[in-house]
Every structure is written in C-alpha cells, then in structure tokens.
Enzyme design. Structure first.
Site, short mmCIF file in Angstrom:
data_model
loop_
_atom_site.label_atom_id
_atom_site.label_comp_id
_atom_site.label_asym_id
_atom_site.label_seq_id
_atom_site.Cartn_x
_atom_site.Cartn_y
_atom_site.Cartn_z
N MET A 19 2.66 15.53 51.01
CA MET A 19 1.23 15.17 51.05
C MET A 19 0.54 15.68 49.80
O MET A 19 0.60 16.88 49.50
CB MET A 19 0.57 15.76 52.31
CG MET A 19 1.05 15.15 53.61
SD MET A 19 0.26 15.90 55.05
CE MET A 19 1.21 17.43 55.17
N CYS A 102 3.17 5.34 49.53
CA CYS A 102 1.79 5.77 49.34
C CYS A 102 0.87 4.56 49.23
O CYS A 102 1.08 3.68 48.39
CB CYS A 102 1.67 6.62 48.08
SG CYS A 102 -0.03 7.16 47.75
N LYS A 141 10.99 7.40 51.39
CA LYS A 141 9.91 7.32 52.37
C LYS A 141 9.13 6.03 52.10
O LYS A 141 8.74 5.77 50.96
CB LYS A 141 8.97 8.51 52.28
CG LYS A 141 7.87 8.50 53.36
CD LYS A 141 7.08 9.81 53.36
CE LYS A 141 6.13 9.86 54.56
NZ LYS A 141 4.96 8.99 54.41
N ASN A 204 7.60 8.50 61.19
CA ASN A 204 6.41 9.15 60.65
C ASN A 204 5.18 8.35 61.08
O ASN A 204 5.24 7.14 61.19
CB ASN A 204 6.51 9.20 59.11
CG ASN A 204 5.28 9.77 58.44
OD1 ASN A 204 4.68 9.11 57.59
ND2 ASN A 204 4.88 10.97 58.80
N GLY A 205 4.10 9.09 61.35
CA GLY A 205 2.85 8.42 61.72
C GLY A 205 2.44 8.72 63.14
O GLY A 205 3.16 8.40 64.09
N ASP A 206 1.28 9.37 63.30
CA ASP A 206 0.68 9.64 64.62
C ASP A 206 1.44 10.64 65.48
O ASP A 206 1.25 10.67 66.70
CB ASP A 206 0.48 8.34 65.42
CG ASP A 206 -0.58 7.43 64.81
OD1 ASP A 206 -1.18 7.82 63.79
OD2 ASP A 206 -0.79 6.34 65.36
N GLY A 228 3.06 14.96 59.16
CA GLY A 228 2.11 15.03 58.07
C GLY A 228 0.81 15.67 58.48
O GLY A 228 0.70 16.90 58.57
N ARG A 229 -0.19 14.85 58.79
CA ARG A 229 -1.55 15.35 59.00
C ARG A 229 -1.66 16.37 60.13
O ARG A 229 -2.52 17.25 60.09
CB ARG A 229 -2.49 14.17 59.25
CG ARG A 229 -2.76 13.35 57.99
CD ARG A 229 -3.60 12.13 58.26
NE ARG A 229 -2.87 11.11 59.00
CZ ARG A 229 -3.42 9.99 59.47
NH1 ARG A 229 -4.72 9.77 59.30
NH2 ARG A 229 -2.68 9.11 60.12
#
Length: 330
Positions: A19, A102, A141, A204-206, A228-229
């Site tokens: 990130m 990205c 990725k 990846n994601g959520d 990630g987040r």
C-alpha cells in the site's frame, strides 16, 4: 502448507498488501509481529528507480526481521522494468511482485498498474521477460479486469502462470470500480478451481473481519488472503484472524494501553527511519484507526495530526492514556 516457489508458508497464509504511503518498514514490522506471514513493500516506480529518485530508492529498504518480504514494482516499459529488476535484486528480497492492479489515474495513464489490463499480451510479455531476468520468485497482484465487460481473469492467471509467475493475488474488483461496491470473490475462486492452475491464488478486497477471512478460506477455497485497508492502524488484524481460525472465537478487543504503545512505537520507528519531519507527517494517517471508536476523541486526534514535532504527538499519546485508561473497546 502453501509454497511460493521454495518459500514455505503455513496453511492459508495472511499477506500484508503493498500500500502506497502505508506499508513502509515501521508498519511492516508491526504487522509481522502480529502474525503477517508475508509482507510487501509500497509499490516502487520502475522509472523513479532507474532515475535514482530518493523516494523510490528508500522503498527498497528491507530488514531481516521482515522475511519473507516482497518488493513490489510497477511500470509498462520493458527495458525500464528489467533495469529495475537488476536494482531490486541488490536489496535481496525474497520475492519480487509486479503491480498489475493499481487503479489510480497517475499510474494507469502511463499504461502501468491496472492500465495494463487493457493489453493482456503485454502483461504476459512483461512477466515472462522479468521471470527470465532473475532467479527470485516473481509474483503478480492484479484485478479482475479493466471493467465488467472485459473480465478474463481465469485466462490471464493461467497465462501468467505458464510464463513463470509463482503466485497471484487478485483484488475482487475491476479497475472501473476502483474501491467502490463490493469485491466479488467468485471469479477468484474460478481461477483457483481451474484444473490447470497449480500456483497459489490469494484473494484480496473487503477482508475486514476474521469471519470474512474464514469465508474466503472455507467457502471460496483460496490459498490465502492479502490484507490491505483492514490493517491500517490495526496491525493486530492478523493476530485476530489467526485466533479466530484456531478457536472459532473473536479475540477480545485490543486495549487502550496496547493501542497507545503501538502508536508510540510506530511513530518512533518512523522517525528513526525517515527522520523527524517525515516520520511525524507520514504516520498521521494511522491514528484515526488506532483510536477508532473512542467517544469525544477529536481534541486528541487533532493534536496528533496537526503537530509538527514528535514531542507534541508523544505528549498527546500520554494524555490519551491518562484520560481513557479505563475505556473498554467493544
């Protein structure tokens, strides 16, 4: 056990996502301590690196305690990417990851990141040539596709594997979606279930709760999760997920004392690495999440994010500990 080339990882490993302006050495160190199995650097511009741009070169700093660690690179020009590989190898990472996902405009407009999803043949060629250039394992990725009408991720993943990619992490959105809407893990499961695929497929994601991580493992059958987040200001997320996998129970909330101590260490490590000014400035983004949920906290958060000197931020941490020492997170 999951293997990226010769790197042995536990069953369903948790990976810290690359990130920008987040996954620097101080943050990676905290996440590693809390259970991240693989950590990735911020993404490094190939053009910036071959021009010896200070910010790009700093991103190559890795430390033994982080291993296994991957350096992520992005670019669309083959010659620049190959020169980048030669430079990156000198930092001795365990993995080199290519960013084909990205979605931000300044990256996509140069044909890099998710921009390359419009040219799968170039995506394949870049990967193939980079694999030939180094003995380090190359991973990728990426996203599901450029938009909903161009999702060919099963074919793309297979082609990347066939030219030597050792693992693939897939964000469950298209570039057109950016970070909006819900991530769709079904196409990622289709990649995993392709009988021709034999490399690890990471989702990846959520993934913002231990329950969702378990769903990705048990329902979608993926090889691991890239976080990630959910980890920003919450390096304990990795520990929380692993505790849930092991016991079926949600780990008790992280205490205010633990949060203050982590924030304090994070800031000090940032200062040690980047210097006072940058260390103070670039750690600010984490404080909201470190102390999320505390009522009437605005006054203290403002001190943390507006102070230009570390002594004032450290003083704010002390005030928080004194005022909210009895606060119970839920």
């Amino acid at each position: 056990m999951v293997k990226i080339d010769n790197i042995e990882l536990p069953d369903f490993p948790l990976l810290l996502a690359p990130m920008e302006d987040v996954s620097d050495p101080p943050f990676r160190a905290l996440c590693k301590e809390q259970g991240a199995d693989v950590v990735y650097t911020e993404f490094v511009s190939s053009e910036g690196l071959i021009r010896n741009a200070t910010k790009s070169v700093m991103k190559l700093d890795i430390y033994e305690k982080e291993r296994p660690v991957g350096i992520q690179i992005f670019g669309a020009n083959l010659d620049s990417m190959l020169q980048t590989i030669d430079i990156v190898e000198k930092s001795n990472p365990d993995i080199i990851d290519i960013n084909f996902g990205c979605p931000v405009k300044k990256v996509v407009s140069k044909g890099a990141g998710a921009g390359i999803l419009k040219d799968v043949c170039l995506m394949e060629k870049l990967t193939a040539e980079i694999v030939k250039r180094t003995n380090l394992p190359i991973t990728v990725k990426t996203r599901l596709g450029w938009d909903h009408d161009s999702i060919k991720i099963v074919e793309v993943a297979e082609r990347l594997q066939d030219v030597g990619c050792k693992a693939i992490a897939i964000h469950g959105r298209t570039r057109a979606q950016m970070y909006k809407g819900n991530a769709d893990w079904k196409p990622i499961a289709e990649v995993k279930n392709n009988p021709r695929m034999h490399i690890p497929v990471f989702g990846n994601g959520d993934i913002d709760s231990p329950e969702k991580a378990k769903e990705m493992k048990d329902i979608y059958g993926l090889d691991g999760a890239m976080i990630g987040r959910a980890s920003i200001g919450n390096p304990w997320f990795f520990k929380q997920v692993k505790h849930y996998f092991k016991t079926g129970k949600v780990l008790k909330p992280i205490t205010i004392h633990e949060r203050v101590e982590a924030a304090r260490r994070h800031l000090q490590m940032s200062i040690d690495w980047k210097g006072e000014k940058l260390g103070v400035f670039e750690t600010r983004r984490h404080y909201t999440n470190y102390f999320k949920g505390i009522p009437n906290f605005k006054e203290y958060r403002m001190k943390m994010v507006t102070s230009d000197e570390s002594k004032d931020v450290f003083a704010a941490f002390d005030e928080v500990l004194e005022k909210f020492s009895e606060y119970q997170f839920v």
